[in-house]
Design a protein around this motif. Structure first.
Motif, PDB file in Angstrom:
ATOM      1  N   THR A  69       0.847  -1.312  -0.029  1.00  0.00           N
ATOM      2  CA  THR A  69      -0.132  -0.136   0.006  1.00  0.00           C
ATOM      3  C   THR A  69       1.022   1.341   0.004  1.00  0.00           C
ATOM      4  OG1 THR A  69      -0.229  -0.156   2.308  1.00  0.00           O
ATOM      5  CG2 THR A  69      -1.950  -1.028   1.380  1.00  0.00           C
ATOM      6  N   HIS A  70       2.098   1.077   0.352  1.00  0.00           N
ATOM      7  CA  HIS A  70       3.138   2.287   0.355  1.00  0.00           C
ATOM      8  C   HIS A  70       4.371   2.002  -0.328  1.00  0.00           C
ATOM      9  CE1 HIS A  70       0.407   3.267   3.789  1.00  0.00           C
ATOM     10  NE2 HIS A  70       1.089   4.320   3.842  1.00  0.00           N
ATOM     11  N   GLN A 113       5.481   5.399  -8.105  1.00  0.00           N
ATOM     12  CA  GLN A 113       4.165   5.490  -6.878  1.00  0.00           C
ATOM     13  C   GLN A 113       2.905   5.717  -8.029  1.00  0.00           C
ATOM     14  OE1 GLN A 113       3.528   9.372  -5.901  1.00  0.00           O
ATOM     15  NE2 GLN A 113       1.778   8.564  -4.673  1.00  0.00           N
ATOM     16  N   VAL A 142       0.885   4.950  -1.626  1.00  0.00           N
ATOM     17  CA  VAL A 142       1.238   6.084  -1.022  1.00  0.00           C
ATOM     18  C   VAL A 142       2.687   6.361  -0.944  1.00  0.00           C
ATOM     19  CG1 VAL A 142       1.045   7.186   1.301  1.00  0.00           C
ATOM     20  CG2 VAL A 142      -0.848   5.981   0.512  1.00  0.00           C
TER      21      VAL A 142
END
Length: 118
Positions: free
Chosen positions: A19-20, A44, A50
């Protein structure tokens, strides 16, 4: 390439989807490495993650510890770690010491100058 490898490992149940995108960059000369910044931001955006950016490994360690402490399952968000040579070893040392955090990156990308490969 990196995203395909993560997706394949996820299909086996080996990793969670990230997720990052965490970038640990000690260069300090952000303007001098605009091509790298542009490549990381493009990665990204293309992966829909994120972006979290740190200048030193100890900031990354603090982020892992603090996000794990607020998570119901006691782990930091699944993430891809991009780091340069200078911060690679300190990041690994922290990850080895804090293995109980269950916060290891889904994947690590090491770069030294130039643009990191996707």
């Amino acid at each position: 390439k990196l995203y395909r490898a993560v997706m394949e490992a996820h299909s086996w149940g080996a990793v969670q989807l990230p997720t990052h995108l965490v970038w640990c960059d000690s260069s300090g000369e952000r303007e001098a490495h605009q091509d790298v910044t542009d490549a990381v931001v493009a990665m990204q955006h293309s992966l829909g993650l994120v972006l979290v950016r740190f200048s030193k490994a100890f900031h990354y360690a603090t982020w892992l510890t603090s996000t794990a402490g607020t998570s119901p399952n006691g782990s930091a968000p699944p993430h891809i770690l991009i780091t340069d040579w200078r911060e690679f070893k300190p990041c690994n040392i922290f990850l080895d010491k804090e293995s109980e955090l269950r916060s290891h990156p889904v994947a690590m990308l090491l770069w030294h100058g130039g643009v990191p490969n996707k």
